[in-house]
Motif scaffolding. Structure first.
Motif, PDB file in Angstrom:
ATOM      1  N   ARG A 262       1.050  -1.131   0.044  1.00 36.64           N
ATOM      2  CA  ARG A 262      -0.015  -0.165   0.092  1.00 36.64           C
ATOM      3  C   ARG A 262       0.886   1.257   0.118  1.00 36.64           C
ATOM      4  N   LEU A 263       2.206   0.987  -0.300  1.00 39.05           N
ATOM      5  CA  LEU A 263       3.029   2.380  -0.291  1.00 39.05           C
ATOM      6  C   LEU A 263       2.522   3.295  -1.270  1.00 39.05           C
ATOM      7  N   GLU A 264       2.411   2.644  -2.531  1.00 36.85           N
ATOM      8  CA  GLU A 264       2.072   3.540  -3.558  1.00 36.85           C
ATOM      9  C   GLU A 264       0.694   4.296  -3.446  1.00 36.85           C
ATOM     10  N   THR A 265      -0.059   3.662  -2.525  1.00 41.14           N
ATOM     11  CA  THR A 265      -1.395   4.468  -2.216  1.00 41.14           C
ATOM     12  C   THR A 265      -1.176   5.924  -1.372  1.00 41.14           C
ATOM     13  N   ALA A 266      -0.193   5.438  -0.387  1.00 42.90           N
ATOM     14  CA  ALA A 266      -0.012   6.511   0.492  1.00 42.90           C
ATOM     15  C   ALA A 266       0.824   7.393  -0.285  1.00 42.90           C
ATOM     16  N   LEU A 267       1.665   7.178  -0.911  1.00 42.02           N
ATOM     17  CA  LEU A 267       2.492   8.050  -1.617  1.00 42.02           C
ATOM     18  C   LEU A 267       2.936   7.869  -3.091  1.00 42.02           C
ATOM     19  N   PRO A 268       2.037   8.143  -3.830  1.00 36.25           N
ATOM     20  CA  PRO A 268       1.907   7.761  -5.290  1.00 36.25           C
ATOM     21  C   PRO A 268       3.022   8.080  -6.031  1.00 36.25           C
ATOM     22  N   GLY A 269       3.423   6.735  -6.678  1.00 35.65           N
ATOM     23  CA  GLY A 269       4.548   6.826  -7.413  1.00 35.65           C
ATOM     24  C   GLY A 269       5.655   6.271  -6.802  1.00 35.65           C
TER      25      GLY A 269
ATOM     26  N   ARG B 131       4.563  16.154  -5.825  1.00 39.05           N
ATOM     27  CA  ARG B 131       3.350  15.392  -5.862  1.00 39.05           C
ATOM     28  C   ARG B 131       2.314  15.543  -4.793  1.00 39.05           C
ATOM     29  N   GLU B 132       1.300  15.061  -4.740  1.00 39.88           N
ATOM     30  CA  GLU B 132       0.219  15.059  -3.623  1.00 39.88           C
ATOM     31  C   GLU B 132      -0.109  13.722  -3.026  1.00 39.88           C
TER      32      GLU B 132
ATOM     33  N   ASP C 216      -1.425  16.376   1.493  1.00 40.61           N
ATOM     34  CA  ASP C 216      -0.111  16.907   1.833  1.00 40.61           C
ATOM     35  C   ASP C 216       0.913  16.822   0.563  1.00 40.61           C
ATOM     36  N   MET C 217       1.905  17.660   0.522  1.00 42.21           N
ATOM     37  CA  MET C 217       2.793  17.858  -0.610  1.00 42.21           C
ATOM     38  C   MET C 217       4.022  17.024  -0.483  1.00 42.21           C
ATOM     39  N   PHE C 218       4.773  16.321  -1.577  1.00 42.21           N
ATOM     40  CA  PHE C 218       5.795  15.758  -1.150  1.00 42.21           C
ATOM     41  C   PHE C 218       6.687  15.635  -2.492  1.00 42.21           C
ATOM     42  N   VAL C 219       8.161  15.742  -2.122  1.00 38.23           N
ATOM     43  CA  VAL C 219       9.059  15.594  -2.978  1.00 38.23           C
ATOM     44  C   VAL C 219       9.443  13.979  -3.118  1.00 38.23           C
ATOM     45  N   PRO C 220       9.578  13.571  -4.502  1.00 40.00           N
ATOM     46  CA  PRO C 220       9.800  12.152  -4.535  1.00 40.00           C
ATOM     47  C   PRO C 220      11.240  11.674  -4.061  1.00 40.00           C
ATOM     48  N   ALA C 221      11.321  10.505  -3.983  1.00 43.02           N
ATOM     49  CA  ALA C 221      12.564   9.962  -3.465  1.00 43.02           C
ATOM     50  C   ALA C 221      13.584  10.065  -4.555  1.00 43.02           C
TER      51      ALA C 221
END
Length: 327
Positions: free
Chosen positions: A261-268, A302-303, A308-313
């Motif tokens: 479920r990681l991609e659901t919490a943090l898309p991509g 991404r969102e 929340d807003m996040f910068v991808p790894a």
């Protein structure tokens, strides 16, 4: 009854190149001072050269983000030109101990980087760290005891020396390294001294005011066992929020997320390894202003489903950096 653990003290982002990492964090809107690194002459009469571990912090009032790297021999170019070199000068018997301790830290950092570049350190804050040590021992959790280190306090603090007391949890199994568990270095640190911490630079252009969440991604079959492990570490139960298990840490949270479920919490996003610390969240004063700063600095975002807003790894050197409005 109160808990002996409150908040997240800091997370540690282990990077391959400190100069590159500081440049990234400045583009993310954090104030990051020049790193410090121990130094010794490689040969008699030569000037001191950096070796071992170099680190720096992006500081908040009661938490911080640590950047750390392993400086290999001949790799001083990975440090910024303004890095603060700390010559090791001590009696021979003390000096050998210092070099041995730095060597162990270097080995651990190298092992982290062999696994992946990203967050490998998660430390919780405690007002009563000796009580934490006793509680963990009584619960059968192995650890290295409470250690004490001292370092120069920042300019403007009321005391010249900052005392840091901490313990690291030992992993289980014959191959476990002291001071590390499967997902990295996990432990407890005595609460930051408000006077000493207040003397540091706490105003960040991105409006960040505190570290409010860390996320651990776990293989689905291991989730229940990792939840029980952290319930023992933290002395409190987790609450289930959808597929995730969440620990309330008095203003911050630790979130355990199954890998499915990681991609659901943090898309991509995909984990680099399992289990792993995949990201952290900072609270900001104004999310729109933070978004605008990142856009101007060429940082894609991404969102999350919660807004929340996040910068991808893959942009943030192996870790997801989440920005959330302060409450």
């Amino acid at each position: 009854m109160g808990h002996d653990t409150a908040r997240i003290h800091h997370v540690g982002h282990i990077v391959e190149n400190m100069a590159q990492a500081i440049s990234l964090y400045e583009r993310l809107g954090f104030v990051v001072p020049p790193p410090s690194c121990p130094a010794m002459p490689r040969r008699e009469g030569a000037p001191p050269e950096p070796f071992g571990a170099a680190n720096t912090h992006a500081d908040f009032a009661s938490s911080f983000l640590e950047l750390a790297t392993w400086v290999k021999e001949g790799d001083a170019g990975s440090l910024p030109a303004d890095a603060h070199l700390v010559p090791l000068e001590a009696p021979a018997e003390v000096l050998s101990l210092l070099v041995e301790r730095i060597g162990k830290t270097s080995v651990n950092l190298a092992a982290c980087l062999d696994r992946f570049q990203g967050v490998h350190i998660l430390m919780f804050s405690s007002p009563v760290i000796d009580e934490v040590a006793g509680r963990l021992a009584a619960a059968g959790v192995r650890h290295g005891g409470v250690n004490t280190v001292r370092r120069a306090a920042p300019e403007g603090a009321k005391v010249p020396v900052e005392t840091v007391r901490y313990l690291e949890i030992d992993g289980e199994g014959p191959d476990a390294r002291p001071g590390t568990v499967a997902e990295g270095r996990v432990g407890f640190v005595a609460d930051l001294d408000p006077d000493v911490q207040g003397a540091r630079r706490l105003d960040h252009p991105n409006g960040a005011v505190g570290l409010v969440e860390a996320m651990v991604c776990v293989a689905d079959p291991e989730l229940a066992a990792v939840r029980r492990r952290y319930e023992t570490y933290l002395g409190r139960p987790a609450q289930q929020e959808g597929p995730a298990h969440v620990f309330d840490l008095d203003g911050a949270t630790l979130k355990l997320v199954p890998s499915s479920r990681l991609e659901t919490a943090l898309p991509g996003e995909r984990p680099s390894a399992l289990p792993a610390l995949v990201g952290y969240t900072v609270a900001v004063r104004d999310l729109a202003l933070t978004r605008d700063l990142l856009r101007r600095n060429g940082i894609p975002v991404r969102e999350t489903p919660s807004g929340d807003m996040f910068v991808p790894a893959d942009i943030a050197l192996g870790t997801v950096v989440v920005f959330r409005p302060a409450t």
